[in-house]
Write an enzyme that holds these catalytic residues in place. Structure first.
Site, PDB file in Angstrom:
ATOM      1  N   CYS A 122     133.746 -38.705  72.065  1.00  0.00           N
ATOM      2  CA  CYS A 122     133.235 -40.085  72.201  1.00  0.00           C
ATOM      3  C   CYS A 122     132.709 -40.638  70.879  1.00  0.00           C
ATOM      4  CB  CYS A 122     132.152 -40.127  73.269  1.00  0.00           C
ATOM      5  SG  CYS A 122     132.754 -39.482  74.836  1.00  0.00           S
ATOM      6  N   HIS A 177     127.717 -46.098  72.812  1.00  0.00           N
ATOM      7  CA  HIS A 177     128.719 -45.444  73.659  1.00  0.00           C
ATOM      8  C   HIS A 177     128.346 -45.643  75.128  1.00  0.00           C
ATOM      9  CE1 HIS A 177     131.445 -42.744  75.436  1.00  0.00           C
ATOM     10  NE2 HIS A 177     130.557 -41.813  75.688  1.00  0.00           N
ATOM     11  N   ASN A 201     133.342 -45.169  81.382  1.00  0.00           N
ATOM     12  CA  ASN A 201     133.253 -44.505  80.082  1.00  0.00           C
ATOM     13  C   ASN A 201     134.665 -44.311  79.544  1.00  0.00           C
ATOM     14  OD1 ASN A 201     133.103 -42.655  77.998  1.00  0.00           O
ATOM     15  ND2 ASN A 201     131.650 -41.304  79.021  1.00  0.00           N
TER      16      ASN A 201
HETATM   17  O1  UT7 Z   1     130.782 -39.424  77.257  1.00  0.00           O
HETATM   18  C1  UT7 Z   1     130.430 -38.142  77.703  1.00  0.00           C
HETATM   19  C2  UT7 Z   1     128.989 -38.064  77.874  1.00  0.00           C
HETATM   20  N1  UT7 Z   1     128.665 -37.924  79.266  1.00  0.00           N
HETATM   21  C3  UT7 Z   1     127.489 -38.359  79.722  1.00  0.00           C
HETATM   22  O2  UT7 Z   1     126.739 -38.931  78.977  1.00  0.00           O
HETATM   23  C4  UT7 Z   1     127.111 -38.091  81.154  1.00  0.00           C
HETATM   24  C5  UT7 Z   1     125.629 -37.786  81.234  1.00  0.00           C
HETATM   25  N2  UT7 Z   1     125.193 -37.482  82.578  1.00  0.00           N
HETATM   26  C6  UT7 Z   1     125.131 -38.426  83.559  1.00  0.00           C
HETATM   27  O3  UT7 Z   1     125.478 -39.562  83.327  1.00  0.00           O
HETATM   28  C7  UT7 Z   1     124.560 -38.041  84.902  1.00  0.00           C
HETATM   29  O4  UT7 Z   1     123.997 -36.759  84.811  1.00  0.00           O
HETATM   30  C8  UT7 Z   1     125.614 -38.081  86.049  1.00  0.00           C
HETATM   31  C9  UT7 Z   1     126.031 -39.511  86.339  1.00  0.00           C
HETATM   32  C10 UT7 Z   1     126.846 -37.253  85.676  1.00  0.00           C
HETATM   33  C11 UT7 Z   1     125.029 -37.492  87.333  1.00  0.00           C
HETATM   34  O5  UT7 Z   1     123.846 -38.229  87.691  1.00  0.00           O
HETATM   35  P1  UT7 Z   1     122.504 -37.459  88.104  1.00  0.00           P
HETATM   36  O6  UT7 Z   1     121.502 -38.466  88.416  1.00  0.00           O
HETATM   37  O7  UT7 Z   1     122.210 -36.486  86.977  1.00  0.00           O
HETATM   38  O8  UT7 Z   1     122.914 -36.727  89.422  1.00  0.00           O
HETATM   39  P2  UT7 Z   1     122.909 -35.164  89.756  1.00  0.00           P
HETATM   40  O9  UT7 Z   1     124.021 -34.478  89.038  1.00  0.00           O
HETATM   41  O10 UT7 Z   1     121.535 -34.633  89.567  1.00  0.00           O
HETATM   42  O11 UT7 Z   1     123.234 -35.193  91.294  1.00  0.00           O
HETATM   43  C12 UT7 Z   1     122.292 -35.703  92.242  1.00  0.00           C
HETATM   44  C13 UT7 Z   1     122.929 -35.674  93.596  1.00  0.00           C
HETATM   45  C14 UT7 Z   1     123.565 -34.334  93.940  1.00  0.00           C
HETATM   46  O12 UT7 Z   1     123.386 -34.121  95.332  1.00  0.00           O
HETATM   47  P3  UT7 Z   1     122.235 -33.122  95.862  1.00  0.00           P
HETATM   48  O13 UT7 Z   1     122.522 -31.790  95.237  1.00  0.00           O
HETATM   49  O14 UT7 Z   1     120.940 -33.709  95.373  1.00  0.00           O
HETATM   50  O15 UT7 Z   1     122.400 -33.175  97.342  1.00  0.00           O
HETATM   51  C15 UT7 Z   1     125.023 -34.566  93.670  1.00  0.00           C
HETATM   52  O16 UT7 Z   1     125.862 -33.726  94.456  1.00  0.00           O
HETATM   53  O17 UT7 Z   1     123.966 -36.632  93.658  1.00  0.00           O
HETATM   54  C16 UT7 Z   1     125.167 -36.012  94.113  1.00  0.00           C
HETATM   55  N3  UT7 Z   1     126.309 -36.671  93.512  1.00  0.00           N
HETATM   56  C17 UT7 Z   1     126.946 -37.702  94.098  1.00  0.00           C
HETATM   57  N4  UT7 Z   1     126.736 -38.329  95.275  1.00  0.00           N
HETATM   58  C18 UT7 Z   1     127.569 -39.343  95.575  1.00  0.00           C
HETATM   59  C19 UT7 Z   1     126.882 -36.411  92.315  1.00  0.00           C
HETATM   60  N5  UT7 Z   1     127.904 -37.274  92.122  1.00  0.00           N
HETATM   61  C20 UT7 Z   1     127.965 -38.073  93.203  1.00  0.00           C
HETATM   62  C21 UT7 Z   1     128.795 -39.137  93.588  1.00  0.00           C
HETATM   63  N6  UT7 Z   1     128.543 -39.738  94.779  1.00  0.00           N
HETATM   64  N7  UT7 Z   1     129.800 -39.589  92.801  1.00  0.00           N
END
Ligand code: UT7
Length: 317
Positions: A108, A244, A274
């Site tokens: 990125c 980004h 993204n």
């Molecule tokens: O350019 C590359 C650089 N990449 C980035 O900068 C990405 C950086 N990270 C992020 O943007 C975030 O960490 C994410 C968007 C990937 C994830 O968001 P989060 O707030 O960190 O969510 P999480 O991974 O902690 O997940 C929270 C909950 C989980 O469920 P439980 O375990 O609490 O029941 C996930 O399974 O949200 C669930 N979850 C979803 N639910 C519905 C994860 N993805 C989804 C989804 N829809 N698409």
């Protein structure tokens, strides 16, 4: 160095969050509230190299130049139609450019790295005009059964034509790389050599979202502060922060911690997701065409991604 032309090209197919709920256990509400993304463009039957060439052609037309005016064609890209030749060769072929081509795989951060390379060519008097095309299809790297990953990405290509100026417009740049294969990695899947025991051979993109989130916020803040110090330009004097577009929450967190006004942080994540290294040039092209980004303004850019690599720059447009 200044930007004298820009262009972009997006795949025809738009995939909304609502469409994703038909193939994944997700919701528009979750995706919007956790990322800020509502829809993205995904390559269906186009070739990424054709989109790259379209963006390049549009940038050349915007600059009122022809291909004979270019000294270097550079592409930033993670995955293209072929491993080799790289996308810069495809763009060169489509434009009829017969000169030096360079491909930069900086994830990125690639577009900002390419600006720094272009500046170096200008300072060395090795080029007067350089085309940089960022062309990406991260949707082809994601595991589409992993709802936390595949909803984030979109495909597209953005291009700029850069011209050497009396003074360098790149007022400061700063880069870093903290290697880790634990947080964000896309292993190669190409080999079936029976003698190798390469651990990176199989799989889709892997990302530890929360670790990358923390890294993204802290590197974005410290990189912007570093280029501000290096250039002697306070962040308060910057007209636009082109960051980004990984997650709207990352952008908000960085902006709030830097105590900067929201209206100076334009974005395209809501409509495009993204798009890896293409995020910033797609934003530049949109803002040049709608008149927001004007000659003489100060732009601060920051990007972060696989590597983990990160970088920032301040450019006088
Ligand atoms: O350019 C590359 C650089 N990449 C980035 O900068 C990405 C950086 N990270 C992020 O943007 C975030 O960490 C994410 C968007 C990937 C994830 O968001 P989060 O707030 O960190 O969510 P999480 O991974 O902690 O997940 C929270 C909950 C989980 O469920 P439980 O375990 O609490 O029941 C996930 O399974 O949200 C669930 N979850 C979803 N639910 C519905 C994860 N993805 C989804 C989804 N829809 N698409």
């Amino acid at each position: 160095m200044k930007i004298i032309g820009s262009g972009s090209a997006l795949p025809r197919q738009v995939v909304t969050n609502e469409m994703l709920t038909q193939i994944l256990d997700t919701s528009d509400e979750w995706i919007v509230s956790h990322t800020g993304i509502r829809e993205r463009h995904i390559i269906k039957d186009e070739r990424l190299s054709d989109l790259a060439a379209q963006a390049a052609q549009a940038a050349l037309e915007d600059a009122k130049l022809t291909v004979g005016d270019l000294d270097l064609v550079m592409c930033t890209n993670v995955i293209s139609d072929c491993i080799t030749p790289g996308p810069a060769c495809f763009v060169a072929g489509a434009l009829g450019f017969d000169g030096l081509t360079l491909d930069v795989n900086g994830a990125c951060t690639g577009f900002i790295q390419a600006l720094d390379i272009a500046d170096t060519y200008f300072r060395a008097n090795k080029a007067r005009r350089i085309l940089v095309v960022a062309a990406e299809k991260p949707t082809h790297l994601a595991d589409w059964s992993d709802r936390s990953l595949c909803v984030l990405f979109g495909d597209g290509a953005g291009a700029v034509v850069l011209e050497k100026g009396e003074e360098s417009g790149l007022l400061a740049a700063h880069f870093g790389a903290q290697f880790s294969d634990e947080f964000l990695i896309m292993p190669s899947k190409r080999s079936n050599c029976p003698y190798t025991d390469d651990p990176y051979r199989e799989g889709y993109m892997y990302m530890n979202g929360q670790e990358v989130y923390r890294f993204a916020v802290s590197s974005c803040i410290s990189d912007l502060q570093t280029v501000s110090q290096k250039s002697g330009i306070p962040l308060e004097s910057i007209d636009w922060f082109l960051l980004h577009q990984a997650n709207q929450r990352i952008l908000n967190a960085a902006r709030v911690r830097l105590k900067l006004p929201e209206e100076r942080f334009p974005g395209n994540i809501e409509r495009l997701g993204n798009t890896s290294s293409a995020c910033i040039p797609l934003l530049i092209d949109e803002m040049r065409r709608d008149g927001r980004l004007r000659p003489g303004q100060l732009v601060a850019m920051s990007a972060f991604g696989a590597g983990l690599s990160h970088g920032a720059a301040i450019l006088k447009t």
